[in-house]
Design a protein around this motif. Structure first.
Motif, mmCIF file in Angstrom:
data_model
loop_
_atom_site.group_PDB
_atom_site.id
_atom_site.type_symbol
_atom_site.label_atom_id
_atom_site.label_comp_id
_atom_site.label_asym_id
_atom_site.label_seq_id
_atom_site.Cartn_x
_atom_site.Cartn_y
_atom_site.Cartn_z
ATOM 1 N N VAL A 11 -48.569 -14.273 14.969
ATOM 2 C CA VAL A 11 -48.089 -13.430 13.877
ATOM 3 C C VAL A 11 -48.151 -14.166 12.547
ATOM 4 C CG1 VAL A 11 -46.578 -12.154 15.428
ATOM 5 C CG2 VAL A 11 -45.670 -14.106 14.172
ATOM 6 N N GLU A 12 -48.184 -13.362 11.481
ATOM 7 C CA GLU A 12 -48.176 -13.873 10.118
ATOM 8 C C GLU A 12 -46.800 -13.651 9.512
ATOM 9 O OE1 GLU A 12 -50.664 -15.466 8.732
ATOM 10 O OE2 GLU A 12 -51.976 -15.169 10.481
ATOM 11 N N PRO A 13 -46.451 -14.416 8.478
ATOM 12 C CA PRO A 13 -45.174 -14.167 7.787
ATOM 13 C C PRO A 13 -45.143 -12.751 7.222
ATOM 14 C CG PRO A 13 -46.109 -16.283 7.126
ATOM 15 C CD PRO A 13 -47.167 -15.585 7.926
ATOM 16 N N SER A 14 -43.945 -12.221 7.025
ATOM 17 C CA SER A 14 -43.774 -10.861 6.538
ATOM 18 C C SER A 14 -44.318 -10.708 5.124
ATOM 19 C CB SER A 14 -42.284 -10.492 6.546
ATOM 20 O OG SER A 14 -42.067 -9.295 5.841
ATOM 21 N N ALA A 15 -45.198 -9.705 4.938
ATOM 22 C CA ALA A 15 -45.760 -9.446 3.609
ATOM 23 C C ALA A 15 -44.691 -8.940 2.654
ATOM 24 C CB ALA A 15 -46.891 -8.424 3.715
ATOM 25 N N THR A 16 -43.733 -8.197 3.176
ATOM 26 C CA THR A 16 -42.671 -7.677 2.308
ATOM 27 C C THR A 16 -41.805 -8.816 1.788
ATOM 28 O OG1 THR A 16 -41.315 -7.255 4.276
ATOM 29 C CG2 THR A 16 -42.603 -5.417 3.425
ATOM 30 N N VAL A 126 -43.763 -3.169 9.059
ATOM 31 C CA VAL A 126 -44.498 -4.411 9.303
ATOM 32 C C VAL A 126 -44.054 -5.158 10.556
ATOM 33 C CG1 VAL A 126 -45.083 -4.706 6.870
ATOM 34 C CG2 VAL A 126 -42.953 -5.658 7.726
ATOM 35 N N SER A 127 -42.786 -5.110 10.901
ATOM 36 C CA SER A 127 -42.295 -5.960 11.994
ATOM 37 C C SER A 127 -42.624 -5.424 13.378
ATOM 38 C CB SER A 127 -40.780 -6.172 11.867
ATOM 39 O OG SER A 127 -40.483 -6.966 10.740
ATOM 40 N N TYR A 128 -42.998 -4.133 13.497
ATOM 41 C CA TYR A 128 -43.398 -3.639 14.815
ATOM 42 C C TYR A 128 -44.578 -4.454 15.342
ATOM 43 C CZ TYR A 128 -40.862 0.698 13.554
ATOM 44 O OH TYR A 128 -39.924 1.622 13.173
ATOM 45 N N GLU A 129 -45.579 -4.636 14.504
ATOM 46 C CA GLU A 129 -46.769 -5.381 14.914
ATOM 47 C C GLU A 129 -46.403 -6.785 15.365
ATOM 48 O OE1 GLU A 129 -50.959 -7.166 13.068
ATOM 49 O OE2 GLU A 129 -49.653 -5.922 11.830
ATOM 50 N N ALA A 130 -45.591 -7.473 14.580
ATOM 51 C CA ALA A 130 -45.229 -8.850 14.906
ATOM 52 C C ALA A 130 -44.481 -8.924 16.231
ATOM 53 C CB ALA A 130 -44.384 -9.447 13.781
ATOM 54 N N MET A 131 -43.561 -7.998 16.451
ATOM 55 C CA MET A 131 -42.784 -8.008 17.691
ATOM 56 C C MET A 131 -43.678 -7.781 18.908
ATOM 57 S SD MET A 131 -39.420 -5.843 16.539
ATOM 58 C CE MET A 131 -38.417 -6.325 15.134
ATOM 59 N N GLU A 342 -47.506 -7.579 -14.710
ATOM 60 C CA GLU A 342 -46.660 -6.511 -15.247
ATOM 61 C C GLU A 342 -45.197 -6.644 -14.817
ATOM 62 O OE1 GLU A 342 -47.969 -4.610 -17.395
ATOM 63 O OE2 GLU A 342 -50.067 -5.152 -17.036
ATOM 64 N N TYR A 343 -44.923 -7.601 -13.946
ATOM 65 C CA TYR A 343 -43.562 -7.834 -13.453
ATOM 66 C C TYR A 343 -42.985 -6.603 -12.747
ATOM 67 C CZ TYR A 343 -43.940 -11.894 -16.526
ATOM 68 O OH TYR A 343 -44.370 -13.040 -17.146
ATOM 69 N N VAL A 344 -43.809 -5.993 -11.903
ATOM 70 C CA VAL A 344 -43.362 -4.891 -11.055
ATOM 71 C C VAL A 344 -43.664 -5.266 -9.612
ATOM 72 C CG1 VAL A 344 -43.515 -2.442 -10.500
ATOM 73 C CG2 VAL A 344 -43.842 -3.200 -12.859
ATOM 74 N N ALA A 345 -42.640 -5.270 -8.759
ATOM 75 C CA ALA A 345 -42.813 -5.647 -7.355
ATOM 76 C C ALA A 345 -42.999 -4.395 -6.497
ATOM 77 C CB ALA A 345 -41.597 -6.437 -6.867
ATOM 78 N N THR A 346 -44.135 -4.322 -5.808
ATOM 79 C CA THR A 346 -44.408 -3.278 -4.827
ATOM 80 C C THR A 346 -44.962 -3.969 -3.580
ATOM 81 O OG1 THR A 346 -46.653 -2.939 -5.658
ATOM 82 C CG2 THR A 346 -44.906 -1.554 -6.613
ATOM 83 N N THR A 347 -45.201 -3.213 -2.523
ATOM 84 C CA THR A 347 -45.678 -3.800 -1.273
ATOM 85 C C THR A 347 -47.018 -3.189 -0.897
ATOM 86 O OG1 THR A 347 -43.348 -3.906 -0.584
ATOM 87 C CG2 THR A 347 -45.007 -4.386 1.080
ATOM 88 N N PRO A 348 -48.019 -3.989 -0.529
ATOM 89 C CA PRO A 348 -49.342 -3.438 -0.215
ATOM 90 C C PRO A 348 -49.351 -2.601 1.058
ATOM 91 C CG PRO A 348 -49.261 -5.782 0.301
ATOM 92 C CD PRO A 348 -47.988 -5.457 -0.432
ATOM 93 N N GLY A 349 -50.130 -1.523 1.023
ATOM 94 C CA GLY A 349 -50.231 -0.655 2.190
ATOM 95 C C GLY A 349 -50.840 -1.342 3.389
ATOM 96 N N SER A 350 -51.705 -2.340 3.157
ATOM 97 C CA SER A 350 -52.330 -3.047 4.276
ATOM 98 C C SER A 350 -51.293 -3.741 5.148
ATOM 99 C CB SER A 350 -53.344 -4.070 3.755
ATOM 100 O OG SER A 350 -52.758 -4.934 2.795
ATOM 101 N N ALA A 351 -50.142 -4.085 4.576
ATOM 102 C CA ALA A 351 -49.076 -4.701 5.373
ATOM 103 C C ALA A 351 -48.562 -3.739 6.435
ATOM 104 C CB ALA A 351 -47.928 -5.139 4.469
ATOM 105 N N PHE A 352 -48.760 -2.438 6.197
ATOM 106 C CA PHE A 352 -48.283 -1.413 7.122
ATOM 107 C C PHE A 352 -49.429 -0.804 7.939
ATOM 108 C CE2 PHE A 352 -45.660 -1.525 3.296
ATOM 109 C CZ PHE A 352 -44.401 -1.745 3.822
#
Length: 380
Positions: A11-16, A126-131, A342-352
């Motif tokens: 597994v990889e570290p959580s992208a979120t 994201v964590s379903y895959e890791a588990m 731009e100092y806006v935090a979002t999460t990439p869809g590829s993580a999901f």
């Protein structure tokens, strides 16, 4: 020095969490970061819940509890599931865990053997895959219908399951899309589970956060009570993320095996936090209703702001996320660029599991939502 375990190296570290860490670093340097990546309510836990936990501390309830949870909480959860979810559940069938994530881990670790096929309905948390990977399972990822807000919609799920399927994970309302599965869609999953004899984990952590849509529990459907493990918790609905309280209910054989993992890892959930959870279920629900009303208003603000920026999305019916399409080959790089520039935090869809999108959380004020969209709109 020896190598690390194969389970961890899969597994990889959580992208979120990576995005969250980067946002924290920028804030530490003085940047005004609009955080639209956070997966938790921005409200304080309701007062009556906090007061009961304080009273529990004052009574000296600071020791271990029964591994599966204090009887009062297990009874309150069972009663709630009977009354609100139409599940035939008794107190002894409830296992309380330190967070919903721990419940999922215990169940997946107990059910999945090396090489077992596990179906994830993408976009998937994201964590379903890791588990599943840590348990040794093989992933079968099925992308849902974007036209219906990433519910099964027109996707023929029958093409993606077989007698080799061991487990399917269902999350409705959904993180990261806010999609809510309809009764017909859940019945399709039920029919496939019965026909191919596989189990289903139903993650219902966002069940109380819906906007006009009806949440239905898969385990309440004919033929599903024994083959469904229902997972839920207190983090989202009651703004209790830091309390770390979740639970699961399932057939006796699942509970027996998962309880081994539970007893040898976490022992039990925190004693006084469990008392607060009893108050959450048995106490007034008006604070929950007010939070949901606020989320709905914020959702409308976000959808309108995106429309003004030229991006139309299906209006999310639950949770507090929107899954927004982006015009980029590398959505992870885009999200990082938006954060750095731009100092806006979002999460990439590829993580999901679905690239070409970003997850935008509206668990923040309407003013910050508008500002965040204004900042990242050029990247859309």
């Amino acid at each position: 020095m020896g190598k690390f375990s194969e389970a961890v190296e899969r597994v990889e570290p959580s992208a979120t969490l990576r995005i969250s860490d980067l946002a924290g670093e920028l804030e530490g340097k003085g940047a005004d970061v609009v955080d639209l990546s956070v997966g938790e309510p921005d409200f304080t836990t309701p007062e009556h819940i906090r007061e009961e936990a304080k009273a529990s501390l004052d009574r000296g309830e600071t020791g271990y509890t029964p591994s599966a949870g204090i009887p009062d909480l297990r009874e309150a959860i069972a009663h709630k599931l009977r009354e609100e979810n139409d599940l035939r559940v008794e107190r002894d069938e409830v296992v309380v865990t330190p967070g919903g994530k721990q419940a999922l881990f215990e169940v997946i670790f107990s059910l999945v053997r090396d090489g077992d096929e596990v179906v994830l309905l993408d976009p998937a948390w994201v964590s379903y895959e890791a588990m599943v990977k840590m348990a040794g399972g093989e992933l079968n990822r099925v992308t849902l219908d974007p036209q219906t807000g990433f519910t099964p919609g027109e996707v023929d799920l029958a093409e993606h399951v077989s007698d080799d399927t061991r487990l399917m994970v269902v999350n409705t309302p959904s993180n990261p899309t806010g999609g809510v599965f309809s009764e017909d869609e859940l019945e399709e999953i039920r029919d496939l589970a019965v026909d191919h004899d596989f189990r289903v984990i139903s993650d219902e952590i966002y069940e109380k956060i819906t906007y006009g849509a009806e949440h239905l529990s898969l385990a309440a459907m004919d033929g599903m009570s024994e083959r469904t493990v229902t997972v839920n918790g207190f983090s989202k609905s009651y703004a209790m993320t830091g309390w770390r309280l979740g639970y699961f209910v399932g057939s006796q054989d699942v509970r027996e095996q998962a309880s081994k993992v539970h007893s040898h890892s976490v022992s039990c959930a925190t004693s006084f936090a469990q008392r607060g959870a009893v108050a959450a279920i048995d106490g007034p629900q008006e604070p929950v209703e007010k939070m949901v009303d606020a989320f709905e208003s914020r959702r409308d603000t976000l959808v309108d702001a995106l429309a003004d920026a030229g991006v139309e999305i299906p209006k999310p019916e639950g949770a507090f996320y929107a899954f927004v399409p982006v015009d980029a080959e590398d959505d992870a790089a885009l999200c990082e660029e938006v954060l750095q520039e731009e100092y806006v935090a979002t999460t990439p869809g590829s993580a999901f599991g679905v690239p070409g999108y970003m997850r935008v959380s509206y668990a923040t004020s309407e003013e910050r939502i508008k500002e965040g969209v204004e900042r990242f709109a050029p990247y859309l």
